[in-house]
Enzyme design. Structure first.
Site, short mmCIF file in Angstrom:
data_model
loop_
_atom_site.label_atom_id
_atom_site.label_comp_id
_atom_site.label_asym_id
_atom_site.label_seq_id
_atom_site.Cartn_x
_atom_site.Cartn_y
_atom_site.Cartn_z
N ASN A 9 10.24 -11.91 10.06
CA ASN A 9 10.47 -12.15 8.63
C ASN A 9 11.56 -11.17 8.20
O ASN A 9 11.31 -10.00 8.01
CB ASN A 9 9.15 -11.89 7.88
CG ASN A 9 9.34 -11.91 6.37
OD1 ASN A 9 10.36 -12.36 5.86
ND2 ASN A 9 8.33 -11.41 5.65
N TRP A 10 12.78 -11.70 8.09
CA TRP A 10 13.92 -10.82 7.80
C TRP A 10 13.91 -10.28 6.38
O TRP A 10 14.62 -9.33 6.06
CB TRP A 10 15.23 -11.57 8.03
CG TRP A 10 15.59 -11.82 9.47
CD1 TRP A 10 14.80 -11.62 10.58
CD2 TRP A 10 16.85 -12.32 9.95
NE1 TRP A 10 15.48 -11.97 11.71
CE2 TRP A 10 16.74 -12.40 11.36
CE3 TRP A 10 18.03 -12.73 9.36
CZ2 TRP A 10 17.78 -12.86 12.17
CZ3 TRP A 10 19.07 -13.19 10.16
CH2 TRP A 10 18.95 -13.25 11.54
N LYS A 11 13.16 -10.92 5.49
CA LYS A 11 13.15 -10.55 4.07
C LYS A 11 14.58 -10.61 3.51
O LYS A 11 15.39 -11.42 3.97
CB LYS A 11 12.50 -9.18 3.87
CG LYS A 11 11.14 -9.11 4.57
CD LYS A 11 10.33 -7.92 4.18
CE LYS A 11 8.99 -7.96 4.91
NZ LYS A 11 8.09 -6.86 4.55
N HIS A 95 3.59 -14.75 0.78
CA HIS A 95 3.80 -13.36 1.22
C HIS A 95 3.45 -12.41 0.07
O HIS A 95 3.72 -12.70 -1.09
CB HIS A 95 5.25 -13.16 1.67
CG HIS A 95 5.42 -11.84 2.36
ND1 HIS A 95 5.54 -10.66 1.66
CD2 HIS A 95 5.44 -11.50 3.67
CE1 HIS A 95 5.63 -9.66 2.53
NE2 HIS A 95 5.58 -10.15 3.75
N GLU A 97 4.73 -9.77 -1.02
CA GLU A 97 5.83 -9.34 -1.88
C GLU A 97 6.10 -10.39 -2.96
O GLU A 97 6.41 -10.06 -4.10
CB GLU A 97 7.08 -9.05 -1.04
CG GLU A 97 6.92 -7.74 -0.26
CD GLU A 97 7.68 -7.68 1.06
OE1 GLU A 97 8.54 -8.54 1.31
OE2 GLU A 97 7.37 -6.75 1.84
N GLU A 167 -2.05 -9.88 6.38
CA GLU A 167 -1.12 -8.78 6.19
C GLU A 167 -1.66 -7.83 5.12
O GLU A 167 -1.44 -8.07 3.92
CB GLU A 167 0.24 -9.30 5.75
CG GLU A 167 0.92 -10.20 6.77
CD GLU A 167 2.43 -10.19 6.59
OE1 GLU A 167 3.11 -9.90 7.58
OE2 GLU A 167 2.91 -10.46 5.48
N GLY A 173 5.57 -2.44 5.74
CA GLY A 173 6.76 -1.61 5.53
C GLY A 173 6.43 -0.13 5.32
O GLY A 173 7.29 0.64 4.90
N SER A 212 3.71 -3.40 9.73
CA SER A 212 4.19 -2.31 10.59
C SER A 212 3.90 -2.53 12.07
O SER A 212 3.58 -1.58 12.79
CB SER A 212 3.63 -0.97 10.10
OG SER A 212 4.09 -0.70 8.79
N GLY A 233 8.13 -7.77 10.09
CA GLY A 233 9.17 -7.52 9.12
C GLY A 233 10.26 -6.63 9.70
O GLY A 233 11.12 -7.09 10.46
N GLY A 234 10.23 -5.34 9.35
CA GLY A 234 11.28 -4.40 9.73
C GLY A 234 11.70 -4.49 11.20
O GLY A 234 12.90 -4.50 11.52
P1 PGA Z 1 6.66 -4.99 8.21
O1 PGA Z 1 6.52 -6.32 7.32
O2 PGA Z 1 6.55 -5.40 9.64
O3 PGA Z 1 8.01 -4.44 7.85
O4 PGA Z 1 5.53 -4.08 7.80
C1 PGA Z 1 5.64 -7.36 7.68
C2 PGA Z 1 5.74 -8.48 6.68
O5 PGA Z 1 5.88 -8.18 5.48
O6 PGA Z 1 5.69 -9.67 7.03
#
Ligand code: PGA
Length: 249
Positions: A9-11, A95, A97, A167, A173, A212, A233-234
């Site tokens: 997930n590149w966001k 998600h 966010e 999640e 993050g 994470s 994500g990251g």
């Molecule tokens: P993260 O994000 O791996 O950077 O914690 C995961 C996500 O939000 O899908």
């Protein structure tokens, strides 16, 4: 055996040159393995680039969101059907966010889930509790509410062919991962909750962990019996990390 997934997930990250390098690297190094699927969910504007690079690869791709609407006067929106025209196989919906900052209520998430399915995309439905909710002992109530919002609208049969992602918001993050045992407990709870309604759908449902995940902790998370992969994500922005996670699947 359930299908297993590592989905990036590149966001709100990426730029054409850097994407080209990252995608080419993944294209070269992700091997085909039966029952295992690798994918990246990129910003809408990079779907064409992603399709060009990954078109004939072992890697799928998807969108990070889709509109709750199908078509019409909704300036700035992008529909499920539009992203499917760019070869997307997946769409993340709900998600945290988006739930926290971008107006995605349970009802909106259920609409997006339905739109993904109608466009023959695999919805990746995200659920998870905040730190306050966990500390208050409400984790199960929260994920159950988020899951049932979709079941109430689409029936348990609507979950068939979808992917669920647990999640915990406090782990996203933050560098703070749920322990494999903490994650497994929620995954097992979610599967049992679905099984109360349909045993077969519950048994086949891939439930991914996100928050994470790195190559250093992926193996122990993926070893748990109800964890069927990860939403990353990251670490999905760094080829070596993402490939390490893929290899841990
Ligand atoms: P993260 O994000 O791996 O950077 O914690 C995961 C996500 O939000 O899908």
């Amino acid at each position: 055996m359930r299908n297993r997934f590592v989905i990036g997930n590149w966001k709100l990250n990426g730029e054409l040159d850097a994407n080209a390098v990252l995608l080419a690297d993944l294209n070269q190094k992700v091997n085909r393995e039966s029952g295992k699927f690798c994918a990246v969910c990129v910003p809408f504007v990079y779907l064409a680039q992603t399709q060009n690079v990954l078109g004939k690869s072992n890697i799928g791709w998807g969108a990070q969101d889709i509109s709750r609407y199908v078509a019409g006067a909704y300036t700035g929106e992008v529909s499920a059907k539009m992203v499917s025209e760019f070869g997307c196989r997946y769409a993340i919906v709900g998600h945290s966010e988006r739930r926290a900052m971008l107006g995605d209520t349970d009802a909106v998430v259920a609409e997006k889930f339905g739109n993904a399915k109608k466009a023959v995309l695999t919805p990746v439905l995200c659920v998870g509790e905040t730190l306050d909710e966990r500390v208050a002992g409400n984790t199960e109530n929260v994920v159950m509410r988020q899951l049932h919002a979709v079941i109430e609208t689409h029936g348990v049969a609507g979950l068939s062919g979808a992917i669920l992602a647990y999640e915990p918001v406090w782990a996203i993050g933050t560098g703070k991962t749920a322990t494999p045992q903490e994650a497994e407990a929620v995954h097992a709870f979610l599967r049992a909750e679905i099984a109360r309604l349909d045993v077969e759908i519950a048994a086949a449902m891939p439930i991914l962990y996100g928050g994470s995940v790195k190559k250093a902790n992926a193996k122990e998370l993926f070893a748990m019996s109800n964890i069927d992969g990860g939403l990353i994500g990251g670490a999905s922005l760094v080829a070596e990390e993402f490939l390490g996670i893929w290899q841990a699947l």
